[in-house]
Scaffold this active site. Structure first.
Site, PDB file in Angstrom:
ATOM      1  N   GLN B 131      15.445 -66.450 -17.649  1.00  0.00           N
ATOM      2  CA  GLN B 131      13.996 -66.635 -17.720  1.00  0.00           C
ATOM      3  C   GLN B 131      13.270 -65.489 -17.025  1.00  0.00           C
ATOM      4  OE1 GLN B 131      12.219 -69.337 -14.842  1.00  0.00           O
ATOM      5  NE2 GLN B 131      11.244 -70.430 -16.514  1.00  0.00           N
ATOM      6  N   GLY B 132      12.428 -64.775 -17.751  1.00  0.00           N
ATOM      7  CA  GLY B 132      11.677 -63.679 -17.152  1.00  0.00           C
ATOM      8  C   GLY B 132      10.249 -64.088 -16.848  1.00  0.00           C
ATOM      9  N   TYR B 133      10.058 -64.781 -15.742  1.00  0.00           N
ATOM     10  CA  TYR B 133       8.716 -65.222 -15.351  1.00  0.00           C
ATOM     11  C   TYR B 133       8.199 -64.429 -14.155  1.00  0.00           C
ATOM     12  CZ  TYR B 133       8.128 -69.414 -18.296  1.00  0.00           C
ATOM     13  OH  TYR B 133       7.923 -70.281 -19.327  1.00  0.00           O
ATOM     14  N   SER B 134       8.851 -64.667 -12.994  1.00  0.00           N
ATOM     15  CA  SER B 134       8.325 -64.103 -11.746  1.00  0.00           C
ATOM     16  C   SER B 134       8.385 -62.583 -11.739  1.00  0.00           C
ATOM     17  CB  SER B 134       9.138 -64.630 -10.559  1.00  0.00           C
ATOM     18  OG  SER B 134       8.957 -66.002 -10.424  1.00  0.00           O
ATOM     19  N   SER B 166      17.258 -65.716 -12.629  1.00  0.00           N
ATOM     20  CA  SER B 166      18.568 -66.348 -12.386  1.00  0.00           C
ATOM     21  C   SER B 166      19.583 -65.901 -13.424  1.00  0.00           C
ATOM     22  CB  SER B 166      18.456 -67.865 -12.444  1.00  0.00           C
ATOM     23  OG  SER B 166      17.532 -68.313 -11.501  1.00  0.00           O
ATOM     24  N   GLU B 249      11.370 -77.152 -16.488  1.00  0.00           N
ATOM     25  CA  GLU B 249      12.110 -76.545 -15.386  1.00  0.00           C
ATOM     26  C   GLU B 249      11.959 -77.373 -14.118  1.00  0.00           C
ATOM     27  OE1 GLU B 249      10.737 -72.693 -14.129  1.00  0.00           O
ATOM     28  OE2 GLU B 249      12.518 -72.348 -12.918  1.00  0.00           O
ATOM     29  N   GLU B 378       4.389 -76.305  -2.194  1.00  0.00           N
ATOM     30  CA  GLU B 378       2.933 -76.275  -1.967  1.00  0.00           C
ATOM     31  C   GLU B 378       2.177 -76.167  -3.292  1.00  0.00           C
ATOM     32  OE1 GLU B 378       5.228 -74.651  -0.216  1.00  0.00           O
ATOM     33  OE2 GLU B 378       4.994 -75.830   1.615  1.00  0.00           O
TER      34      GLU B 378
END
Lengths: 374, 394
Positions: B131-134, B166, B249, B378
């Site tokens: 997964q290429g998110y962050s 990951s 997720e 948070e």
């Protein structure tokens, strides 16, 4: 079975919530408390409960009840928790109704179940002795005497004991086993003292001194009280969890409304992240508590909670969560939360009482640990 | 017999005949997981067989439609399958971001062609996704991503960097958020694209964590060519896909809180600490902590089940996934703190046969990421406050 209410159960919930918020909101409790009402509970309301089919929710139809199950009893309990309505429902409609429906003789069932279902009779279970719920440490005794038994012992935290039309007394019939006896409170040797509790709900101390009862006063067979009692207690515990959920969630809803409207430092206090995060955490805890409680009630109905562990999980979780809910409610309201005029303090007191009822959070976590072997 | 009882009997018989003994019982560590893919590794041949048999039946994704390789089961049937798998203590046949995250998003947003192409090989474990998110500058504030995709007619050229990807070094394909309109408000210029990790210009670099392990990578894109056919959903509306996927997720990470090891924690503790004359765990304070956690674990498992039923009955907002993510993550961290306490000095050995090369300690350290990855605790609390509690300004 999906872990949500069925359409019929949702209708019952709406009916119960609607009836109670109209006929017995928190002001009803305040009126009984402030007038030092001798009964501490409205007999008219209990009759109305009967007419609505609420009082006999678990009582079989042939005895005048609604013939429904644990989930429906939990729905009623949650509604009563929400409005803080004092009611003989737990003592009569849940505990004593369960004991009689499961173990009562034909005569006992015929005499009492229709009256409970109609909201005409109030019954009370005399079980606890010390300040904590410890059924295994019972010292009340029943000795054979004449054609029946002689009862001796002291009981406390007897819900509605001061106005009971009949008592069901748990007593040891030998060193290990116990039996249950249906006792007329007017019998010689029975002394009943009302204990006005912190939450303005009703309980009593009952002392039994050489109380003579006939053999047919026994509920169930001799020495066979334990399984009946466990069954009633499991239902009672799951319903108490539901009542805790009702009280805790109502305190939370009142608090959310306050967070949305109260201003400090020129801002709505609900804008402060410190309070948002605590509210969001509490929401999560309430969701877990609800799931655990509905899970327990459904398992009781399905007959797969014989050891009562699901009920213990529910009671333990609901106790801790409702406690957090009322503590947060008072704290987030600030000074106004400490005033008698404001309702949240009443919820705090009620939750404290429900937490002690039928075993607190620690009692039930311990039960789970024992069952798992550690 | 009702249909469901028949299904249970048939499922039980199939599992008895097809689930190898080697894949029954608790996993020793994360290393035992089967991830599939083009270059798969398996602890034993039985693990490979188990993945292939379950994949062929579509039971690695039991509720996906059979036409895309899934099991085609109803929710009630899937529950039966899960309970039968639990009954024989079967290990997960296939761990897969394709199943947990991408698949549900493709089912909702993908074209028919994309579903037919990608879903069956996900079910069978033939392809492994990351997964290429962050990004370094956009973790919790995901809408701030900077990776650019420049329109070149029938394809884009992608440049940028992702982080915390990951298993990027082991993945075959990536599902990725890229900025396709730099001038739009930050939520509205993002697209959701898929591409092969062997495309020229893609490089990965593992990040070593406090656990000494490295599931995470930095991932770099240098003039990577991406076909426009691999756009999922609408151009510049990738945020909608991303949000739906994040919900899956979060549920998945939250579910880690409910994974109980084979043996009750109190008995694990009793193995190392002993019991008193009344058969109670020797350390009463720890016993109380464990018992309280067991209550919470049981309640959480029921909450997971209830949320599933509420979603199915359309009684709940999708934001409820944040509750499961938040609570499950914190619960899993508590559980591993207790396991470390129960194991005492034995669990502190970083390198020894006896401690399984520090597997308890490494798992404990790994859990610390649970409340960070997939949106911090948070952030989840913010989402609950805003979407479920309607608190002002949240």
């Amino acid at each position: 079975m999906p872990l949500i209410l069925t359409e019929e159960q949702t209708m019952l919930k709406e009916a119960a919530d609607g009836f109670l918020s109209e006929n017995a909101p928190v002001a009803h409790l305040r009126a009984l408390r402030d007038s030092h009402d001798a009964d501490g509970v409205s007999r008219d309301l209990w009759k109305a409960f009967g007419e609505m089919g609420f009082a006999g929710v678990i009582i079989p139809e042939e005895h005048g009840g609604s013939g429904l199950g644990a989930v429906e009893a939990g729905v009623m309990a949650e509604a009563l928790g929400r409005t803080l309505t004092p009611s003989p429902f737990m003592g009569s409609g849940v505990l004593c109704a369960s004991l009689l429906a499961e173990g009562g003789s034909t005569e006992q069932q015929g005499e009492w179940l229709p009256k409970i279902a109609a909201g005409e009779a109030i019954l009370a279970l005399a079980l606890d002795e010390g300040p904590k719920h410890r059924p295994s440490a019972m010292t009340a005794r029943a000795e054979r005497s004449g054609n029946g038994f002689k009862l001796n012992g002291a009981k406390g935290f007897v819900l509605d004991g001061h106005i009971a039309d009949a008592l069901i007394v748990a007593a040891k019939t030998d060193d290990v086993t116990l039996s249950l006896f249906l006792v007329d409170p007017k019998t010689a040797g029975v002394e009943i003292e009302r204990t006005v509790m912190v939450d303005a709900h009703n309980a009593a101390r009952v002392t039994l001194t050489d109380v003579q009862v006939d053999a047919d006063a026994m509920v169930g067979a001799i020495d066979q009280g334990e399984p009946l009692l466990q069954k009633a207690l499991n239902l009672g515990r799951a319903c108490a969890a539901a009542q805790l959920n009702g009280a805790g969630d109502q305190a939370f809803q009142i608090t959310l409304e306050y967070l949305r409207t109260r201003k400090q430092f020129g801002k709505l206090i609900g804008e402060f992240q410190a309070l948002q995060h605590r509210a969001a955490h509490l929401f999560s805890e309430i969701e877990l508590s609800r799931a655990a409680t509905l899970g327990a009630l459904q398992r009781i109905d399905a007959g797969v909670d014989e050891k009562g562990l699901s009920a213990s999980i529910a009671k333990s979780k609901a106790g801790r969560v409702a406690e957090l809910a009322v503590q947060e409610a008072v704290q987030m309201h600030g000074g106004v939360g400490m005033t008698d005029e404001f309702d949240v303090g009443l919820y705090m007191k009620r939750v404290r009482v429900l937490n002690e009822l039928f075993g607190d959070a620690g009692f039930h976590a311990d039960r789970l640990a024992r069952a798992q072997g550690y | 017999m009702t249909d469901l009882e028949t299904f249970r009997a048939e499922t039980r018989a199939w599992l008895e005949a097809n689930c190898p003994a080697e894949v029954r019982g608790p996993m020793d560590s994360e290393e035992d997981r089967v991830w599939g893919g083009r270059n798969p590794t398996f602890k034993t041949p039985a693990h490979k067989l188990w993945m292939e048999r379950m994949g062929a039946k579509g039971w690695t994704a039991p509720e996906w439609p059979a036409e895309y390789g899934g099991g085609g089961l109803s929710r009630e049937e899937a529950k039966v399958l899960h309970s039968e798998l639990r009954r024989i203590d079967a290990q997960l046949a296939l761990s897969s971001f394709g199943i947990w995250m991408l698949g549900p998003a493709l089912l909702q947003f993908g074209t028919e062609e994309q579903k037919k192409r990608f879903l069956p090989e996900i079910v069978r474990g033939e392809i492994r996704w990351c997964q290429g998110y962050s990004e370094p500058g956009a973790g919790s504030d995901l809408a701030g991503i900077q990776t650019r995709a420049v329109d070149e007619g029938d394809h884009w050229i992608v440049n940028g960097q992702k982080v915390w990807t990951s298993y990027a070094d082991k993945a075959d394909w990536i599902f990725c958020l890229v900025r396709t309109d730099p001038d739009a408000p930050k939520h509205l210029g993002i697209s959701f694209v898929l591409f092969d990790m062997t495309t020229p210009g893609v490089t990965t670099k593992p990040i070593t964590l406090i656990s000494g392990k490295s599931p995470f990578c930095e991932t770099f894109f240098d003039d990577v060519r991406v076909e426009k056919a691999n756009l999922v959903g609408t151009l510049n509306r990738g945020w909608d896909v991303a949000k739906a996927l994040l919900a899956h997720e979060r549920t998945m990470i939250g579910a880690m809180g409910s994974i109980a090891s084979g043996r009750p924690m109190g008995l694990v503790a009793a193995d190392s600490l002993g019991v008193d004359s009344d058969a109670r765990l020797e350390d009463p304070m720890l016993r109380a902590r464990i018992a309280e956690l067991e209550v919470d674990l049981a309640a959480f498992n029921l909450a997971m089940e209830r949320v599933g039923d509420q979603v199915k009955a359309r009684q709940v907002s999708p934001a409820i996934a944040s509750m499961l993510k938040y609570y499950g993550s914190e619960l899993n961290k508590r559980r591993h703190e207790i396991l470390m306490t129960a194991g005492g000095s034995d669990t502190l050995e970083w390198e020894s046969e006896r401690s399984g090369h520090g597997s308890a300690a490494r798992d404990w350290l790994r859990t610390k990421a649970n409340s960070i990855e997939g949106g911090t605790s948070e952030i989840q609390l913010n989402i609950i406050a805003k979407h479920l509690l309607q608190l002002p300004g949240a």
